[in-house]
Design an enzyme around this catalytic site. Structure first.
Site, short mmCIF file in Angstrom:
data_model
loop_
_atom_site.label_atom_id
_atom_site.label_comp_id
_atom_site.label_asym_id
_atom_site.label_seq_id
_atom_site.Cartn_x
_atom_site.Cartn_y
_atom_site.Cartn_z
N ARG A 11 24.42 19.31 -4.84
CA ARG A 11 25.70 20.50 -5.07
C ARG A 11 25.20 21.07 -6.60
O ARG A 11 25.42 22.22 -6.70
CB ARG A 11 26.94 19.96 -5.07
CG ARG A 11 27.06 20.11 -3.38
CD ARG A 11 28.77 19.73 -3.11
NE ARG A 11 29.01 20.35 -1.82
CZ ARG A 11 30.23 19.84 -1.01
NH1 ARG A 11 30.85 19.04 -1.80
NH2 ARG A 11 30.50 20.33 0.03
N LYS B 289 37.39 14.62 13.04
CA LYS B 289 38.72 15.43 13.46
C LYS B 289 38.40 16.59 14.05
O LYS B 289 37.44 17.29 13.92
CB LYS B 289 39.39 15.74 12.00
CG LYS B 289 40.18 14.67 11.48
CD LYS B 289 40.95 14.97 10.24
CE LYS B 289 41.67 13.88 9.77
NZ LYS B 289 42.31 14.27 8.51
N GLY C 141 34.03 23.35 5.84
CA GLY C 141 35.22 24.10 6.26
C GLY C 141 35.34 25.63 5.87
O GLY C 141 35.55 26.32 6.69
#
Ligand code: ADP
Ligand code: MG
Length: 415
Positions: free
Chosen positions: A48, A214, A390
């Protein structure tokens, strides 16, 4: 109604600004230095950081005075030495080949002093923004304190653009209110352009692979993928919740009880487009060194925990992936951090790399997914590895990201 892509095209980019508009300016750059660190804060993977370099190099060459902001992990609004950006700053200095001065604070006199002392082409890195409770609360006072020191805001943290925090949204707005510009950096621009180009009108078959821990965080993505994809392959712990929706036993596996109903509804609407695992790797516990068994999904025992997709599922997913023309993947298919449960994810990574070699557009998003693909050695063969999980999913679901909405309109900036 304008589409997300149209709204994106309308935003101002760092590339739109000539050097002379940057020279000597105090530029607050929201980067994504949320990298894996060990207990001492040492950087374990710097992908990153590397991705942020084009923006930082541009600012250096233009002679800007750059102040870098990032969060790291979840310190919960308090200082946590294990999540300090100090070591990250050292790595940035090395990779950039420029001295990056680390300031042990998020706001306050030290920060003011450091920003004032910045030379053109220089860099300051502030401490983990989430050490301050105002970051997640998007506290106007914190935003103003930063904006008072800033002439320009650059947003280059795609992975955080879906969160309306002080450093991602409030600061952008405060800079604009004070008459400055808020623009997208090079990485942000690359991420969003790639995702739109590949997905606004995808080559078909369009296959999405969703895994991870999840379902709740991803159910919106499932919803938005459903009408657009030809196949949705589900693995990871998410699949367990779907198994329960089918009335199957999942033993001691991770299941989100309150999402079973939702999963049932998705299955009904998705019909044959949704492909669940047919077999699984189970064990008494999800830990290194345990004895594993492969069972059909209808044979999971009361004491079993599902840790990975089974070999028949890997073959089934592989066939679908190799027939695809566009593949989007978010979420590991098993607990890939543990060798015993890594093979499903590794094999799917190989299938994605192979289809990519044959011309299929392949996109992987998500921190853990990117790490898994790295570990598989397939990363170079994938078209685009998004730094955001996300954020990428929200963008794909047609949502506009608050961190993008907060930027200056190209139109307004010219008038
Ligand atoms: P990303 O960061 O790529 O968006 P997530 O954070 O959603 O992915 O999920 C990653 C996590 O999901 C990994 O830590 C992995 O261990 C976990 N996971 C995958 N499969 C399972 C499973 N069957 N049971 C429990 N956890 C799982
Ligand atoms: Mg993750």
């Amino acid at each position: 109604m304008t589409t997300v892509s149209e709204r994106w095209v309308a935003k101002l980019r760092l590339a739109d600004l000539p050097d002379h508009e940057l020279t000597g300016q105090r530029v607050f750059v929201r980067v994504d230095f949320n990298v894996p660190v060990d207990e001492t804060g040492s950087v374990e993977a710097d992908a990153r950081i590397r991705r942020s370099l084009p923006t930082l190099q541009r600012l250096r060459e233009a002679g800007a005075r750059s102040v870098l902001l990032s969060h790291l992990g979840r310190p919960g609004g308090r200082a946590d030495p294990a999540l300090s950006l100090k070591h990250v700053g050292e790595r940035v200095s090395e990779l950039l080949g420029s001295d990056v001065r680390f300031v042990e604070g998020v706001v306050g006199p030290q920060v003011v002093e450091a920003v004032e002392a910045l030379e053109p082409g220089g860099f300051v890195l502030l401490e983990n923004t989430r050490f301050h409770p105002g970051e997640k609360e998007n506290d106007p006072e914190l935003c103003r304190a930063w904006a008072d020191l800033a002439d320009l805001y650059v947003s280059d943290a795609f992975g955080s653009a879906h969160r309306a925090h002080a450093s991602t949204v409030g600061l952008a707005e405060a800079v604009r209110e004070a008459g400055g510009l808020a623009v997208a950096g090079a990485l942000m621009d690359e991420e969003i352009r790639f995702l739109h180009e590949a997905l606004d009108d995808p080559d078909r078959p369009f296959v999405a692979i969703l895994g991870g821990a999840k379902i709740s965080g991803k159910i919106d993505a499932v919803e938005s993928f459903l009408p657009r994809v030809d196949r949705l392959l589900v693995g990871g712990a998410m699949a367990n919740t779907f198994f329960r929706a089918l009335g199957l036993e999942t033993g001691a596996s991770l299941v989100e009880e309150d999402r079973i109903e939702m999963a049932r509804d998705v299955l009904e609407r998705g019909g044959e487009r949704i492909v669940l695992p047919v077999d699984c790797v189970v064990a008494d516990a999800i830990e290194s060194g345990v004895e594993c068994r492969v069972v059909e999904r209808s044979e999971i025992g009361p004491g079993d925990s599902v840790g990975d997709i089974g070999p028949a599922t890997r073959r089934l997913f592989g066939e679908i992936i190799r027939d695809a023309r566009t593949v989007v993947w978010n979420g590991p298919l098993g607990v890939f951090e543990i060798d015993e449960f890594a093979e499903g994810t590794m094999e799917v990574a190989r299938h994605v790399a192979e289809t990519s070699d044959e011309g299929t557009v392949t996109i992987v998003g998500g921190g853990d997914s990117a790490a898994a693909v790295d570990e598989s050695g397939m990363a170079d063969r994938i078209d685009h590895i998004s730094t955001g999980g996300g954020a990428a999913l929200e963008l794909l679901s047609g949502a506009s990201l608050p961190g993008i909405e907060a930027l200056s309109d190209a139109e307004a900036a010219r008038s």
